[in-house]
Scaffold this motif. Sequence first.
Motif, PDB file in Angstrom:
ATOM      1  N   ASP A 190     -48.671 -74.424  11.395  1.00  0.00           N
ATOM      2  CA  ASP A 190     -48.297 -74.471  12.801  1.00  0.00           C
ATOM      3  C   ASP A 190     -46.900 -75.081  12.897  1.00  0.00           C
ATOM      4  N   THR A 193     -47.119 -78.724  14.854  1.00  0.00           N
ATOM      5  CA  THR A 193     -47.844 -79.853  14.268  1.00  0.00           C
ATOM      6  C   THR A 193     -47.812 -79.880  12.745  1.00  0.00           C
ATOM      7  N   ARG A 238     -54.964 -76.016  23.212  1.00  0.00           N
ATOM      8  CA  ARG A 238     -55.501 -75.471  21.963  1.00  0.00           C
ATOM      9  C   ARG A 238     -54.682 -74.292  21.435  1.00  0.00           C
ATOM     10  N   ARG A 240     -52.025 -71.692  20.106  1.00  0.00           N
ATOM     11  CA  ARG A 240     -50.797 -71.779  19.321  1.00  0.00           C
ATOM     12  C   ARG A 240     -50.271 -70.362  19.057  1.00  0.00           C
ATOM     13  N   ARG A 258     -56.576 -74.508  18.092  1.00  0.00           N
ATOM     14  CA  ARG A 258     -57.034 -75.680  17.355  1.00  0.00           C
ATOM     15  C   ARG A 258     -58.516 -75.881  17.620  1.00  0.00           C
ATOM     16  N   ASN A 275     -57.634 -81.122  11.641  1.00  0.00           N
ATOM     17  CA  ASN A 275     -56.200 -80.857  11.665  1.00  0.00           C
ATOM     18  C   ASN A 275     -55.942 -79.489  11.056  1.00  0.00           C
ATOM     19  N   VAL A 277     -55.417 -75.037  12.285  1.00  0.00           N
ATOM     20  CA  VAL A 277     -55.289 -74.012  13.326  1.00  0.00           C
ATOM     21  C   VAL A 277     -55.970 -72.743  12.828  1.00  0.00           C
TER      22      VAL A 277
END
Length: 302
Positions: A190, A193, A238, A240, A258, A275, A277
């Motif tokens: 991602d 993040t 959430r 992405r 997420r 952690n 995606v």
Amino acid sequence: MDMVKVYLDLPISGAILGWIQDGTLLWMVGQISSARVAWPRLLLGGAIGGAFQFMLLLNQASEGLLYHWVLSPLIFMFLIPWLMVTAAFFPLTLRRFLTIIGYFYLLSFLLSGIHWGIDSLNQRYFHWTITLWWRFCLHLAFIFILGEIGWGVVHRKVWDQICLFPIQIQWQGQNLKLNALLDTGNRLHDPLTKVPVIVVEFNHIKDLLPPEVLKMVDHLQRGELADDLAIPLYWEERVRLLPFHSLGKEHGLMVGFRPDRVSVRQKNQEYESNNVVVAFYNRSLSPEGSFQALIPPAILGT
């Protein structure tokens, strides 16, 4: 009228071995042609070949009792192979049938040539007694050898078994279980993040997503960015958008989200992470359907 005494032990044992051989050959054809087939269908297709093998051995043991039809080229060159392929892979389009039957004939002719070459060399130089059992073992071995040399089937299946993991994705009360392949080349992250990305076939997750998210995914997959795509508030944090440079595109954009938690089981050990995606991929990841997701090594802590 002379009576002919026929012992059925050899025809029956030959039919059983032929059943296994032909079922294995059909399995290899399915692997090469990426055709999905269930084991009961393979057993049915192999049973047709085994039954014909029984007829051939019965004809030999009875000194030609069935000669007038069992040795007809139309029978063993066309009818039996077509019945076997149809029984194993039905339903088939004409194009798909021609592809699969082509691979079937190719492997069959190669196997026949190998056996002919071995018999010729044996008769000239070695004079070994090749029993039905040894011929059966050689036939199976050559099926796998041809599949590996020509199409890499064997090492691909071994690799899949080593690198396949059951995963579980949880979010907003939803729970999705899939088989995932460890993709050592998956370095997707991602961009915001920097967390790793799991790629999931969209067809396996779309029924669990809100209609607004499905609409957004549909627009983005068509290259459209509409201003009126409102999504639920709890999904805004959430969702992405993930740029990528593979999976069939030089420059593409995938939609992901997420999840609350992802767990990956490896033998007796389970890895959990929040952690990560989950990205949607709108095509099949495995032609055989053996896995529906790709996980990066980072998920396993490697």
